[in-house]
Design an enzyme around this catalytic site. Sequence first.
Site, PDB file in Angstrom:
ATOM      1  N   GLU A 108       2.015   1.574  -3.473  1.00 19.07           N
ATOM      2  CA  GLU A 108       0.873   1.986  -4.292  1.00 19.07           C
ATOM      3  C   GLU A 108       0.607   3.490  -4.131  1.00 19.07           C
ATOM      4  O   GLU A 108       0.360   4.190  -5.111  1.00 19.07           O
ATOM      5  CB  GLU A 108      -0.357   1.181  -3.882  1.00 19.07           C
ATOM      6  N   ARG A 116       0.826  -1.214   0.000  1.00 22.46           N
ATOM      7  CA  ARG A 116       0.000   0.000   0.000  1.00 22.46           C
ATOM      8  C   ARG A 116       0.858   1.261   0.000  1.00 22.46           C
ATOM      9  O   ARG A 116       0.510   2.257  -0.630  1.00 22.46           O
ATOM     10  CB  ARG A 116      -0.950   0.016   1.205  1.00 22.46           C
ATOM     11  N   SER A 161      16.509  13.725  -2.285  1.00 26.25           N
ATOM     12  CA  SER A 161      17.520  12.753  -1.888  1.00 26.25           C
ATOM     13  C   SER A 161      16.905  11.689  -0.984  1.00 26.25           C
ATOM     14  O   SER A 161      16.069  11.991  -0.134  1.00 26.25           O
ATOM     15  CB  SER A 161      18.658  13.444  -1.137  1.00 26.25           C
TER      16      SER A 161
END
Length: 162
Positions: free
Chosen positions: A93, A90, A116
């Site tokens: 995602e 998740r 960075s």
Amino acid sequence: MEENKKTIINRLEAVKRHSGKSCSQIAEQTGLTNVYVAQLLRRQAQLNPDTAPKLRAALPELPEDLIQEMMRPPMRSYDPNLIQEPCVYRLNEAVMHFGESIKEIINEEFGDGIMSAIDFYCSVDKVKGVDGKDRVVVTFDGKYLPYTEQKSEHMVSRPRPH
């Protein structure tokens, strides 16, 4: 992951578990972020010698051989199957779904560059939402790195004519 690293991580996790402290509690005692504490205990980050006494105070049962191991540069790797773990999936995602928009905002606010992941801080916090339900706050705090125009005169490794 090599067997030795697994053994070291198991030992570090056992010390943490035996302490009864969370990563956030250890972070509070050491002045580190909670995610960095977890990174240290998973051998994904290097323990700074100046921080070692604070970590030893927070985890008094941490043996000297593990402190010494934690101060060595780690092999920063991960199990490729980790993406299948639902929480990690998740998070990935969410970054993938919002990534283009995040990039657009970075470019608008800073210019052509990136965040960075080395000069980087990360923390996870628990807050109450306006509806009173628990919410997860993941903070990525990375230094901005602009892309540079690649001028040959700035390339110090390139031979110069005499």
